[in-house]
Scaffold this motif. Structure first.
Motif, PDB file in Angstrom:
ATOM      1  N   ARG A  75      36.924  38.551  44.378  1.00  0.00           N
ATOM      2  CA  ARG A  75      37.761  38.759  45.563  1.00  0.00           C
ATOM      3  C   ARG A  75      38.730  39.927  45.394  1.00  0.00           C
ATOM      4  O   ARG A  75      39.422  40.290  46.338  1.00  0.00           O
ATOM      5  N   MET A  76      38.782  40.478  44.203  1.00  0.00           N
ATOM      6  CA  MET A  76      39.671  41.608  43.965  1.00  0.00           C
ATOM      7  C   MET A  76      39.017  42.940  44.345  1.00  0.00           C
ATOM      8  O   MET A  76      39.688  43.961  44.400  1.00  0.00           O
ATOM      9  N   ALA A  77      37.722  42.911  44.609  1.00  0.00           N
ATOM     10  CA  ALA A  77      37.023  44.133  45.017  1.00  0.00           C
ATOM     11  C   ALA A  77      37.543  44.567  46.382  1.00  0.00           C
ATOM     12  O   ALA A  77      37.941  43.738  47.207  1.00  0.00           O
ATOM     13  N   ALA A  78      37.541  45.868  46.611  1.00  0.00           N
ATOM     14  CA  ALA A  78      37.979  46.389  47.903  1.00  0.00           C
ATOM     15  C   ALA A  78      37.013  45.936  48.999  1.00  0.00           C
ATOM     16  O   ALA A  78      35.939  45.393  48.725  1.00  0.00           O
ATOM     17  N   LYS A  79      37.403  46.166  50.225  1.00  0.00           N
ATOM     18  CA  LYS A  79      36.583  45.769  51.371  1.00  0.00           C
ATOM     19  C   LYS A  79      35.228  46.480  51.353  1.00  0.00           C
ATOM     20  O   LYS A  79      34.213  45.909  51.719  1.00  0.00           O
ATOM     21  N   HIS A  80      35.216  47.716  50.917  1.00  0.00           N
ATOM     22  CA  HIS A  80      33.987  48.510  50.895  1.00  0.00           C
ATOM     23  C   HIS A  80      33.409  48.520  49.485  1.00  0.00           C
ATOM     24  O   HIS A  80      34.072  48.954  48.547  1.00  0.00           O
ATOM     25  N   THR A  81      32.171  48.045  49.351  1.00  0.00           N
ATOM     26  CA  THR A  81      31.514  48.003  48.047  1.00  0.00           C
ATOM     27  C   THR A  81      30.076  48.469  48.173  1.00  0.00           C
ATOM     28  O   THR A  81      29.518  48.545  49.272  1.00  0.00           O
ATOM     29  N   LYS A  82      29.492  48.779  47.017  1.00  0.00           N
ATOM     30  CA  LYS A  82      28.086  49.182  46.947  1.00  0.00           C
ATOM     31  C   LYS A  82      27.459  48.404  45.794  1.00  0.00           C
ATOM     32  O   LYS A  82      28.027  48.350  44.696  1.00  0.00           O
ATOM     33  N   PRO A  83      26.299  47.772  46.018  1.00  0.00           N
ATOM     34  CA  PRO A  83      25.637  47.045  44.935  1.00  0.00           C
ATOM     35  C   PRO A  83      25.235  47.994  43.810  1.00  0.00           C
ATOM     36  O   PRO A  83      24.860  49.139  44.053  1.00  0.00           O
TER      37      PRO A  83
END
Length: 114
Positions: A75-83
């Motif tokens: 849940r600490m990842a930013a809103k925008h992610t890439k696998p």
């Protein structure tokens, strides 16, 4: 002898109470039916698995900038992610110098420890 206390107002309130109890019972049956339907649907359709590792992006000056590597459910990842694949995550951490999340510890998962 014990006399029953009564009045027209009391009778109206008791009637209202019985009606409301029936409505509450009906609402509880509807809730139980909806929960059963949701459980049935959930059992038929397994949840899709998310990516194991992700690259988190932050916005700087109107553009996306790679920030850190996380485990997929962090849940600490930013809103925008890439696998990311395991190899891509290792490269991002070891070569590109991105930081590993200190909460979910993808570096430990990948076997890269400082």
């Amino acid at each position: 002898m014990h006399e029953e206390l009564s009045s027209p107002q009391l009778e109206k309130l008791q009637f209202l109470h019985r009606v409301q109890l029936r409505h509450l019972e009906q609402t509880e049956r509807w809730i139980d039916a909806e929960l059963a339907l949701l459980r049935e649907r959930a059992a038929r359709r397994p949840l899709p698995e998310g990516p194991t590792l992700v690259l988190s992006y932050l916005r700087e000056g109107g553009r996306a900038v790679a920030d850190s590597v996380h485990l997929g459910g962090c849940r600490m990842a930013a809103k925008h992610t890439k696998p990311l694949s395991g190899e891509q995550a290792r490269r991002a951490l070891a070569v590109d110098g991105l930081r590993a999340c200190e909460i979910c510890r993808p570096d430990a998962e990948l076997g890269i420890l400082d």
